[in-house]
Design an enzyme around this catalytic site. Sequence first.
Site, PDB file in Angstrom:
ATOM      1  N   GLU A 446       0.855  -1.192   0.000  1.00  0.00           N
ATOM      2  CA  GLU A 446       0.000   0.000   0.000  1.00  0.00           C
ATOM      3  C   GLU A 446       0.888   1.238   0.000  1.00  0.00           C
ATOM      4  O   GLU A 446       1.862   1.317   0.760  1.00  0.00           O
ATOM      5  CB  GLU A 446      -0.908   0.007   1.227  1.00  0.00           C
ATOM      6  CG  GLU A 446      -1.770   1.246   1.375  1.00  0.00           C
ATOM      7  CD  GLU A 446      -2.661   1.194   2.617  1.00  0.00           C
ATOM      8  OE1 GLU A 446      -3.083   0.091   2.987  1.00  0.00           O
ATOM      9  OE2 GLU A 446      -2.894   2.262   3.226  1.00  0.00           O
ATOM     10  N   GLU A 451      -2.492  11.216   3.607  1.00  0.00           N
ATOM     11  CA  GLU A 451      -3.532  11.000   4.613  1.00  0.00           C
ATOM     12  C   GLU A 451      -3.527  12.206   5.547  1.00  0.00           C
ATOM     13  O   GLU A 451      -2.480  12.825   5.769  1.00  0.00           O
ATOM     14  CB  GLU A 451      -3.282   9.721   5.411  1.00  0.00           C
ATOM     15  CG  GLU A 451      -3.495   8.441   4.638  1.00  0.00           C
ATOM     16  CD  GLU A 451      -3.299   7.212   5.505  1.00  0.00           C
ATOM     17  OE1 GLU A 451      -4.289   6.537   5.835  1.00  0.00           O
ATOM     18  OE2 GLU A 451      -2.132   6.937   5.866  1.00  0.00           O
TER      19      GLU A 451
END
Length: 558
Positions: A446, A451
């Site tokens: 990932e 974020e």
Amino acid sequence: MTILNNPTKNIKDEKIIINTFSIFILLLMVNCSKDDFSFGSLQAPTNLQVAVELIGKTTANPNGDGSGKVKFTATADDAISYKFIFPDGTSTNAPNGVFEKLFTKVGLNSYNVTVVASGTGGVSTNTTVEVKVQSNFEDAEAVKLLTGGTSKKWYVSASEPGHLGVGQNDGDATKNYFANYYQAVAFEKAGAAATSCFYENVLTFSLDGGVMKFKLDNGGSTFFNSNYLSVGGGAGKDDACLVYNTGGLKTVALSPSESVVTRNADRLTQTRGTAMNFSDGGFMGYYVGQSSYEILSITDNRMTVRFVQGNNTGLAWYMIFTTTKPTQAVTDFTTLKFSDEFNTDGAPDPAKWSYDLGAGGWGNSEAQNYTNSADNVIVANGNLKITAKKVGSGYTSTRLKSEGKYKFTYGKVEVRAKLPAGGGTWPAIWMLGSDYATNTWPGCGEIDIMEHKGNEPNVIHGTLHYPGRSGGNGNGSVKTITNASTEFHVYKTIWTAASVKIFVDDVLYHTVANDGSLPFNKDFFMILNVAMGGTFGGAIDPAFTQSSMEIDYVRVYQ
């Protein structure tokens, strides 16, 4: 050896001072009787004496052997520690009262050295001794090469293999002249956030009134050997960058080197024979508890040094420096392979995007239910809007993905976005390994390009997850920006077979070295979503109603 006695003190004056202080203490105790005060005894050291030993002193050489070395031994009654203050501005604490000083000014010179003996309660006694010592060592060429005659900057030669290395330091004359245990490859320490500060060091050597000075600008963080993490307030088993103040200017004294290299005549050609000695704990960028460095070689633009680890004299470290800061070539990609400019109003383009739908926490205890409703996702006025909304006692949002539409291996991804606001919001721009159905996460890999936690406004996270680096143990860094939720910023990743680099507004803030052991050498697809709460998003503000992540464009170059 010469014994110098402490000058006579005025005992009467000392008694008056101590008695006055005692009366003050008694008054303080009477006026603050509700508190419990406890004071240790105050005892000034007496009979302070300093023995001065000129190393190599003989009848023929009354001022020493020319090395410039002087051994001081201080003694005093009731002393618990000693401090030596030298005329070059340096000072040294010596609890046992013994210290050897190297005086490097060439010729016969006199120096006034102040010795302070400290007793209980912080009371001290001091005296000054005069030392006359001969120093014959001189390496004018090294001084000129180091400073350029005035001031010169040096950098870790990161592009050279072996710019950092370690080898043995013992009696084996065949092996302790090079880094036979380990040698770093080019830019090796740029591969992880824990070590990337190493290449930010700027080492400046300068001349000030004929005295060589040194300053280490470490950008705020120092690369610590794992045995010294506690010095920087850290812990663990791996070398790491820790916030650490390297202080101001240090004095650099040159002396003959005394390493095993110079002690073996057949190896003299492998070293210049000159050692640099930094005052006040100075060091050359990598902290191993050492302030003395042997110059193996030096030219106008390149220098190799050798230094012994402070707590393990069996290890010798090697570093290479250059006067031109090395730059690591960044593979760029210029051919646009996939993009969405979001210029057509309505639902997202079905030829480019699909959806993850439903609730269930998504493995992170998230609170939202993902939908494809226009209330949660729409293209309008040139932007994609993903809106997280409070609906009754729950929340809805959208998770878009390019799975089944577009996947790729290696490239540059750029997403221009404005982030939602509000406690509990968790927007993300990320990529997931296309084989996740058969190669269970984190095995599939990932790449989190961006974020953000609404509970920590303006702190941007860039993280990679893979086996051994799952959940909160992801390999990541953070970057603080301004106005993340009110202005657009460009979130970017450059992904190659050699590395994954994460940027915000073209500022690189996280790098992970890529190799065949990691799952970042196969197809990934894009994901855009806004989650609520969960293990990363945290507590949701009870007053939250809705907020959107707006995306101007998504572009993939190869």
